[in-house]
Design an enzyme around this catalytic site. Structure first.
Site, PDB file in Angstrom:
ATOM      1  N   SER A  82      25.999  57.792  50.560  1.00 50.87           N
ATOM      2  CA  SER A  82      26.481  58.608  49.617  1.00 50.87           C
ATOM      3  C   SER A  82      25.991  59.984  49.898  1.00 50.87           C
ATOM      4  O   SER A  82      26.053  60.545  51.026  1.00 50.87           O
ATOM      5  CB  SER A  82      26.173  58.394  48.029  1.00 50.87           C
ATOM      6  OG  SER A  82      26.809  58.955  47.201  1.00 50.87           O
ATOM      7  N   ASP A 207      35.687  52.051  45.277  1.00 56.21           N
ATOM      8  CA  ASP A 207      34.930  53.094  44.994  1.00 56.21           C
ATOM      9  C   ASP A 207      35.684  54.205  44.072  1.00 56.21           C
ATOM     10  O   ASP A 207      36.573  54.852  44.495  1.00 56.21           O
ATOM     11  CB  ASP A 207      34.448  53.667  46.340  1.00 56.21           C
ATOM     12  CG  ASP A 207      33.205  54.707  46.114  1.00 56.21           C
ATOM     13  OD1 ASP A 207      32.894  55.256  45.076  1.00 56.21           O
ATOM     14  OD2 ASP A 207      32.640  54.967  47.224  1.00 56.21           O
ATOM     15  N   HIS A 235      30.887  51.521  44.959  1.00 56.51           N
ATOM     16  CA  HIS A 235      30.150  52.593  45.710  1.00 56.51           C
ATOM     17  C   HIS A 235      28.935  52.143  46.449  1.00 56.51           C
ATOM     18  O   HIS A 235      28.178  52.918  47.072  1.00 56.51           O
ATOM     19  CB  HIS A 235      29.749  53.614  44.818  1.00 56.51           C
ATOM     20  CG  HIS A 235      29.255  54.876  45.410  1.00 56.51           C
ATOM     21  ND1 HIS A 235      30.090  55.685  46.061  1.00 56.51           N
ATOM     22  CD2 HIS A 235      27.840  55.676  45.254  1.00 56.51           C
ATOM     23  CE1 HIS A 235      29.238  56.803  46.479  1.00 56.51           C
ATOM     24  NE2 HIS A 235      28.320  56.558  46.115  1.00 56.51           N
TER      25      HIS A 235
END
Length: 257
Positions: A82, A207, A235
């Site tokens: 991320s 996601d 995610h």
């Protein structure tokens, strides 16, 4: 005041750096690093203001990257999840001699949605920023729920993420605000074509923060990179599909050793 970040190193072999995402800390990698340390020397960092790392002043994006590079191994494979993927990508762009392979997980060179590019709606990012000022613990918990949203095992995933994050001190409020600014403002789309090392992009098909459409956009921006999609993941594929994640990662690293 300390001027260094908190790192954990375990295992023997070629060096592998793991970088966590927004609101998290290095403990999210615990299961992953334990397994990877059987094959690699794994270095897990708490970014400035997260977990056991003190806030090292109001660091901007470039400064955060420099802080990690300052203590990272001389040369290593870098894996970022991320927000951590943005940091790893920037490190690979600024110091390519330090990054032997680059792996991004549920990441994007531009997290903010705009016309013709899927991402997090700017309104949601600004709402998070406002909520931080009133209840930052609740804001982090809400973000955890968003990370697991879509996963068939969402409740279990959230439980594992919470357990990891709450095992260390809560993140600094300024670090959280800076992280949200980075997610809202940083755009590396034009730069990623300059990456010369082997690159692997990993995505969860379900996601909600980095829509799978981003993977297709990136196919055009980085045609020579590898792409792995975890069909039932959201995610945090390394949480929900840990064995599959490690298998895919090891295959990529071995191919480009």
């Amino acid at each position: 005041m300390t001027t260094s970040l908190y790192w954990q190193t375990e295992g023997e072999g070629s060096d592998l750096v793991l970088i966590h995402g927004w609101g998290m800390n290095g403990a999210v990698w615990q299961t992953t690093s334990e397994k990877l340390s059987q094959h690699y020397r794994v270095h897990t960092v708490d970014l400035s203001g997260y977990g056991h790392s003190a806030e090292l002043g109001s660091a901007d994006f470039d400064e955060m990257v420099k802080q990690v590079l300052a203590q990272a191994p001389k040369k290593a494979a870098w894996l970022g999840w991320s927000l951590g993927g943005l940091i790893a990508t920037k490190a690979a762009l600024t110091s390519p001699e330090r990054v032997s392979q680059l792996i991004t997980v549920a990441s994007s060179p531009c997290f903010s949605a705009e016309k013709g590019w899927r991402g997090i709606k700017p309104l949601i990012l600004s709402q998070f920023t406002e909520q931080l000022k009133t209840d930052f613990t609740l804001t982090v918990e809400r973000f955890m729920a968003l990370q697991a949203m879509g996963s068939p095992n969402a409740k279990q995933d959230i439980k594992l993420i919470k357990k990891a994050v709450f095992s260390r001190p809560m993140p600094d409020q300024q670090a959280l605000a800076t992280g949200l600014m980075i997610l809202a403002d940083i755009d590396l789309r034009e730069a990623v074509s300059q990456l010369s090392m082997p690159v692997c992009r990993m995505y969860g098909r379900l996601d909600g923060l980095v829509p799978i459409k981003v993977a297709h956009y990136m196919d055009e921006l980085m045609p020579n990179s590898a792409k792995i999609v975890f069909e039932q993941a959201s995610h945090a594929p390394f949480i929900s599909h840990n064995d599959e994640f490690i298998s895919e990662l090891r295959t990529f690293l071995n191919q480009h050793a």
